[in-house]
Design a protein around this motif. Structure first.
Motif, PDB file in Angstrom:
ATOM      1  N   MET A   1       0.841  -1.176   0.000  1.00  0.00           N
ATOM      2  CA  MET A   1       0.000   0.000   0.000  1.00  0.00           C
ATOM      3  C   MET A   1       0.888   1.241   0.000  1.00  0.00           C
ATOM      4  N   ARG A   2       0.610   2.168  -0.919  1.00  0.00           N
ATOM      5  CA  ARG A   2       1.403   3.381  -1.038  1.00  0.00           C
ATOM      6  C   ARG A   2       0.559   4.601  -0.709  1.00  0.00           C
ATOM      7  N   THR A   3       1.231   5.666  -0.288  1.00  0.00           N
ATOM      8  CA  THR A   3       0.558   6.895   0.094  1.00  0.00           C
ATOM      9  C   THR A   3       1.223   8.070  -0.609  1.00  0.00           C
ATOM     10  N   LEU A   4       0.406   8.977  -1.135  1.00  0.00           N
ATOM     11  CA  LEU A   4       0.905  10.195  -1.766  1.00  0.00           C
ATOM     12  C   LEU A   4       1.111  11.244  -0.691  1.00  0.00           C
ATOM     13  N   VAL A   5       2.290  11.862  -0.687  1.00  0.00           N
ATOM     14  CA  VAL A   5       2.606  12.919   0.280  1.00  0.00           C
ATOM     15  C   VAL A   5       2.572  14.253  -0.455  1.00  0.00           C
ATOM     16  N   LEU A   6       1.784  15.191   0.069  1.00  0.00           N
ATOM     17  CA  LEU A   6       1.704  16.538  -0.490  1.00  0.00           C
ATOM     18  C   LEU A   6       2.428  17.508   0.424  1.00  0.00           C
ATOM     19  N   SER A  17       5.463   4.490   1.706  1.00  0.00           N
ATOM     20  CA  SER A  17       4.649   3.382   2.193  1.00  0.00           C
ATOM     21  C   SER A  17       3.619   3.916   3.194  1.00  0.00           C
ATOM     22  N   PHE A  18       2.526   3.176   3.374  1.00  0.00           N
ATOM     23  CA  PHE A  18       1.512   3.659   4.313  1.00  0.00           C
ATOM     24  C   PHE A  18       2.059   3.668   5.742  1.00  0.00           C
ATOM     25  N   LYS A  19       3.032   2.824   6.048  1.00  0.00           N
ATOM     26  CA  LYS A  19       3.624   2.811   7.387  1.00  0.00           C
ATOM     27  C   LYS A  19       4.358   4.118   7.658  1.00  0.00           C
ATOM     28  N   ARG A  20       5.142   4.578   6.670  1.00  0.00           N
ATOM     29  CA  ARG A  20       5.860   5.854   6.812  1.00  0.00           C
ATOM     30  C   ARG A  20       4.855   6.996   6.922  1.00  0.00           C
ATOM     31  N   MET A  26       1.020  10.212  12.981  1.00  0.00           N
ATOM     32  CA  MET A  26       1.063   9.999  14.428  1.00  0.00           C
ATOM     33  C   MET A  26       1.977  11.008  15.123  1.00  0.00           C
ATOM     34  N   ASN A  27       3.048  11.432  14.441  1.00  0.00           N
ATOM     35  CA  ASN A  27       3.966  12.434  15.018  1.00  0.00           C
ATOM     36  C   ASN A  27       3.517  13.862  14.722  1.00  0.00           C
ATOM     37  N   GLU A  28       2.317  14.012  14.184  1.00  0.00           N
ATOM     38  CA  GLU A  28       1.699  15.300  13.887  1.00  0.00           C
ATOM     39  C   GLU A  28       2.523  16.145  12.921  1.00  0.00           C
ATOM     40  N   ARG A  29       3.206  15.488  12.002  1.00  0.00           N
ATOM     41  CA  ARG A  29       3.932  16.195  10.940  1.00  0.00           C
ATOM     42  C   ARG A  29       3.099  16.249   9.670  1.00  0.00           C
ATOM     43  N   ALA A  30       1.981  15.515   9.654  1.00  0.00           N
ATOM     44  CA  ALA A  30       1.095  15.486   8.491  1.00  0.00           C
ATOM     45  C   ALA A  30      -0.329  15.192   8.951  1.00  0.00           C
ATOM     46  N   THR A  31      -1.277  15.527   8.079  1.00  0.00           N
ATOM     47  CA  THR A  31      -2.682  15.203   8.333  1.00  0.00           C
ATOM     48  C   THR A  31      -3.217  14.401   7.155  1.00  0.00           C
ATOM     49  N   VAL A  32      -4.200  13.570   7.424  1.00  0.00           N
ATOM     50  CA  VAL A  32      -4.774  12.703   6.398  1.00  0.00           C
ATOM     51  C   VAL A  32      -5.814  13.489   5.601  1.00  0.00           C
ATOM     52  N   LEU A  33      -5.661  13.494   4.271  1.00  0.00           N
ATOM     53  CA  LEU A  33      -6.659  14.105   3.392  1.00  0.00           C
ATOM     54  C   LEU A  33      -7.616  13.053   2.844  1.00  0.00           C
TER      55      LEU A  33
END
Length: 165
Positions: A1-6, A17-20, A26-33
């Motif tokens: 499973m892959r995730t796009l980072v904006l 990866s979705f784990k990264r 979880m470390n509040e460096r990003a939010t889920v869109l």
């Protein structure tokens, strides 16, 4: 499973990866869109959405000279796997100005080509053959070209990648 980072400005930055991606959330460096529906990630105490697209909370400065290198796969994809001379199915690439005559390996000098046209053209220019290019070769632009791994984009990424040119 892959995730796009904006990036914080919503331009595509990377595919991870979705784990990264989950660690960034979880470390509040990003939010889920965008999240994968009906496929959460369970921990011992909590449930998290499985991220499909995340946006960073802080802007990352990138160098302005972010140019996509010209590759065989990229040229074929840019030209839609169609020959620039006859319009047939392309399987090779051709230097418009042959390398033996000073042509380089840039986006502007490479086109997708079928095997027949490539063999007929050989070491000549299209003008010498009396041929015209069906497309004007140029460097591609857009999120799918600058982000490594975005060429196999998932449906949920489409609004964030922009138009590939």
């Amino acid at each position: 499973m892959r995730t796009l980072v904006l990036n914080a400005g919503y331009e595509p930055l990377a595919v991870v990866s979705f784990k990264r991606a989950l660690l960034l959330v979880m470390n509040e460096r990003a939010t889920v869109l965008e999240a994968v529906v009906d496929d959460p990630v369970w921990t011992a105490t909590t449930m998290y959405e499985r991220p499909a697209v995340i946006v960073l909370t802080q802007y990352i400065r990138l160098p302005r000279t972010r140019r996509t290198p010209a590759t065989r796969r990229g040229v074929l994809r840019r030209d839609g796997f169609r020959c620039a001379y006859c319009g047939g199915a392309a399987s090779t690439i051709d230097h418009v100005l042959p390398r033996s005559r000073g042509g380089d390996g840039s986006w502007e000098n490479l086109v997708a080509c079928c095997l027949r046209c490539n063999n007929l053209k050989s070491n000549r220019t299209p003008q010498e053959m009396g041929w015209e290019l069906r497309i004007k070769p140029r460097a591609p632009r857009g999120g799918t070209w600058t982000v490594q791994g975005a060429e196999r984009a998932e449906a949920s990424w489409e609004p964030y990648l922009g138009v590939a040119a």
